[in-house]
Scaffold this motif. Structure first.
Motif, PDB file in Angstrom:
ATOM      1  N   ASN A 198     -15.457  46.248 -14.928  1.00 21.03           N
ATOM      2  CA  ASN A 198     -16.359  45.779 -15.936  1.00 21.03           C
ATOM      3  C   ASN A 198     -17.436  45.052 -15.182  1.00 21.03           C
ATOM      4  O   ASN A 198     -17.502  44.350 -14.149  1.00 21.03           O
ATOM      5  CB  ASN A 198     -15.707  44.513 -16.488  1.00 21.03           C
ATOM      6  CG  ASN A 198     -16.455  43.674 -17.294  1.00 21.03           C
ATOM      7  OD1 ASN A 198     -17.632  43.262 -17.184  1.00 21.03           O
ATOM      8  ND2 ASN A 198     -15.854  43.299 -18.457  1.00 21.03           N
ATOM      9  N   PRO A 199     -18.535  45.353 -15.434  1.00 20.50           N
ATOM     10  CA  PRO A 199     -19.803  45.046 -14.759  1.00 20.50           C
ATOM     11  C   PRO A 199     -20.339  43.888 -14.774  1.00 20.50           C
ATOM     12  O   PRO A 199     -21.027  43.222 -13.955  1.00 20.50           O
ATOM     13  CB  PRO A 199     -21.189  46.212 -15.314  1.00 20.50           C
ATOM     14  CG  PRO A 199     -20.700  46.450 -16.526  1.00 20.50           C
ATOM     15  CD  PRO A 199     -19.116  46.473 -16.562  1.00 20.50           C
ATOM     16  N   ILE A 200     -19.964  42.927 -15.703  1.00 22.47           N
ATOM     17  CA  ILE A 200     -20.144  41.630 -15.779  1.00 22.47           C
ATOM     18  C   ILE A 200     -19.391  40.815 -14.935  1.00 22.47           C
ATOM     19  O   ILE A 200     -19.968  39.922 -14.206  1.00 22.47           O
ATOM     20  CB  ILE A 200     -20.081  41.200 -17.218  1.00 22.47           C
ATOM     21  CG1 ILE A 200     -20.814  41.832 -18.320  1.00 22.47           C
ATOM     22  CG2 ILE A 200     -20.386  39.643 -17.599  1.00 22.47           C
ATOM     23  CD1 ILE A 200     -20.387  41.689 -19.809  1.00 22.47           C
ATOM     24  N   THR A 201     -18.082  40.908 -15.062  1.00 23.64           N
ATOM     25  CA  THR A 201     -17.126  40.218 -14.209  1.00 23.64           C
ATOM     26  C   THR A 201     -16.794  40.798 -12.762  1.00 23.64           C
ATOM     27  O   THR A 201     -16.475  39.951 -12.130  1.00 23.64           O
ATOM     28  CB  THR A 201     -15.647  39.918 -14.890  1.00 23.64           C
ATOM     29  OG1 THR A 201     -15.136  41.327 -15.312  1.00 23.64           O
ATOM     30  CG2 THR A 201     -16.084  39.173 -16.467  1.00 23.64           C
ATOM     31  N   ASN A 202     -16.936  42.256 -12.791  1.00 26.50           N
ATOM     32  CA  ASN A 202     -16.400  42.591 -11.442  1.00 26.50           C
ATOM     33  C   ASN A 202     -17.771  43.627 -11.032  1.00 26.50           C
ATOM     34  O   ASN A 202     -17.680  44.742 -10.779  1.00 26.50           O
ATOM     35  CB  ASN A 202     -15.223  43.445 -11.436  1.00 26.50           C
ATOM     36  CG  ASN A 202     -14.194  42.421 -11.718  1.00 26.50           C
ATOM     37  OD1 ASN A 202     -13.999  41.642 -11.221  1.00 26.50           O
ATOM     38  ND2 ASN A 202     -13.331  42.819 -12.682  1.00 26.50           N
ATOM     39  N   PRO A 203     -18.977  43.116 -10.641  1.00 26.98           N
ATOM     40  CA  PRO A 203     -19.947  43.841 -10.493  1.00 26.98           C
ATOM     41  C   PRO A 203     -19.966  44.678  -9.197  1.00 26.98           C
ATOM     42  O   PRO A 203     -20.317  45.857  -8.912  1.00 26.98           O
ATOM     43  CB  PRO A 203     -21.241  43.140 -10.202  1.00 26.98           C
ATOM     44  CG  PRO A 203     -20.765  41.585 -10.035  1.00 26.98           C
ATOM     45  CD  PRO A 203     -19.224  41.670 -10.838  1.00 26.98           C
ATOM     46  N   LYS A 204     -19.198  43.962  -7.921  1.00 26.84           N
ATOM     47  CA  LYS A 204     -18.951  44.664  -6.755  1.00 26.84           C
ATOM     48  C   LYS A 204     -18.193  46.106  -6.879  1.00 26.84           C
ATOM     49  O   LYS A 204     -18.338  47.206  -6.375  1.00 26.84           O
ATOM     50  CB  LYS A 204     -18.498  43.649  -6.033  1.00 26.84           C
ATOM     51  CG  LYS A 204     -19.326  42.926  -5.258  1.00 26.84           C
ATOM     52  CD  LYS A 204     -18.751  42.025  -4.270  1.00 26.84           C
ATOM     53  CE  LYS A 204     -19.570  40.946  -3.649  1.00 26.84           C
ATOM     54  NZ  LYS A 204     -19.056  40.090  -2.433  1.00 26.84           N
TER      55      LYS A 204
END
Length: 315
Positions: A198-204
């Motif tokens: 998920n790019p909101i909560t787990n961008p790395k």
């Protein structure tokens, strides 16, 4: 053994009865001027249908590159992929690597929907074998573009978004056809694990996965080295965070009394006129992709809501 396989195939759904289209779409309410005023959707039906020609070629290629690189060549099952996964399982003891094609994944999502309830290896094997058998039959019946379009409208892309248009709206606050290469790679990387990537909560984690998608696209000659470099250097995650602030403001608006009454009347009419049960009517309202045209005058309703909410009007 041959008889066992024949029995498994005989227990598979008939290809003529199989529907590969997504199972639920969001419903929209419109005011008297045809302006959209509200989206209604169940947790698994936040899906906005789009045709393949509305989906950027970069997104189509990104998904194929990372999910099923021989999609345009195989007949529904990827024999080379199966052999690779089997060899890895034998040599390492790791049975987690899959060899499911996009066609198989589509069947898993829209036909074999109870796969999450499988409790034994026999059940899993039976479903996988039927899945492979049907995938071959489906590819005889449907064009690759039809299969890919349904897949891109089906997939879970995290944050309650199903299908690429809903995900594009969620993460970037824009339509899917406006996405650039970097944004396409961001979405394509999510589907393997919608929570982890998920790019909101787990961008790395998503950033690493996005690079993997771009690596595959470069290796498979879908993009040039210059396009690869530009996409990799694009600060897509800042835009995602900015879009969330905009989405939060939109989602915070409460239902008006008018909208509440409309939804109640739609359910009542579906029961009384169409003969649906309350459960069927409610499911259709929130998952049926309805377009409900109302008599709402949005300007008048805004004035009414503001006056009703003003304490000074109640001495």
């Amino acid at each position: 053994i041959f008889g066992s396989f024949r029995g498994v195939i005989a227990g598979a759904p008939d290809v003529n009865d199989v529907d590969i289209s997504p199972l639920g779409y969001a419903t929209f309410l419109y005011d008297d001027q045809g302006t959209q005023i509200r989206q209604l959707s169940a947790p698994t039906s936040n899906r906005l249908p789009v045709s393949l020609d509305q989906i950027p070629v970069s997104l189509q290629h990104a998904v194929v590159a990372i999910e099923d690189e021989r999609f345009y060549e195989h007949n529904g099952i990827d024999v080379r992929g199966i052999a690779r996964a089997a060899m890895k399982a034998i040599t390492t003891g790791n049975f987690s690597e899959g060899a499911s094609t996009i066609t198989q994944q589509l069947l898993k999502n829209n036909v074999f929907t109870d796969w999450t309830n499988e409790s034994t290896q026999l059940e899993r094997f039976t479903r996988k074998f039927q899945e492979q058998y049907l995938a071959v039959q489906i590819e005889k019946k449907y064009d690759k573009n039809v299969i890919l379009e349904n897949y891109l409208n089906t997939i879970n892309l995290g944050a309650g978004s199903y299908g690429v248009q809903a995900a594009s709206k969620k993460y970037f606050n824009k339509d899917v056809w406006d996405l650039n290469l970097s944004e396409c790679a961001t979405l394509a990387g999510i589907t393997q694990n919608p929570t982890k990537f998920n790019p909101i909560t787990n961008p790395k984690a998503n950033s690493k996965r996005r690079k993997e998608v771009l690596d595959h696209m470069l290796d498979q000659n879908y993009i040039s080295q210059d396009e690869y470099n530009a996409a990799l250097n694009d600060d897509v995650y800042s835009r995602i965070q900015a879009a969330q602030l905009e989405n939060t403001e939109e989602e915070s608006t409460v239902y008006t009394y008018f909208e509440d009454e409309v939804t109640n009347q739609v359910i009542s009419d579906l029961m009384n006129i169409k003969g649906y049960t309350k459960t069927q009517a409610t499911n259709l309202l929130y998952s049926g992709g309805l377009k409900i045209m109302t008599t709402l005058d949005s300007n008048m309703q805004q004035i009414l809501d503001e006056e009703y909410a003003t304490p000074d009007n109640y001495p």
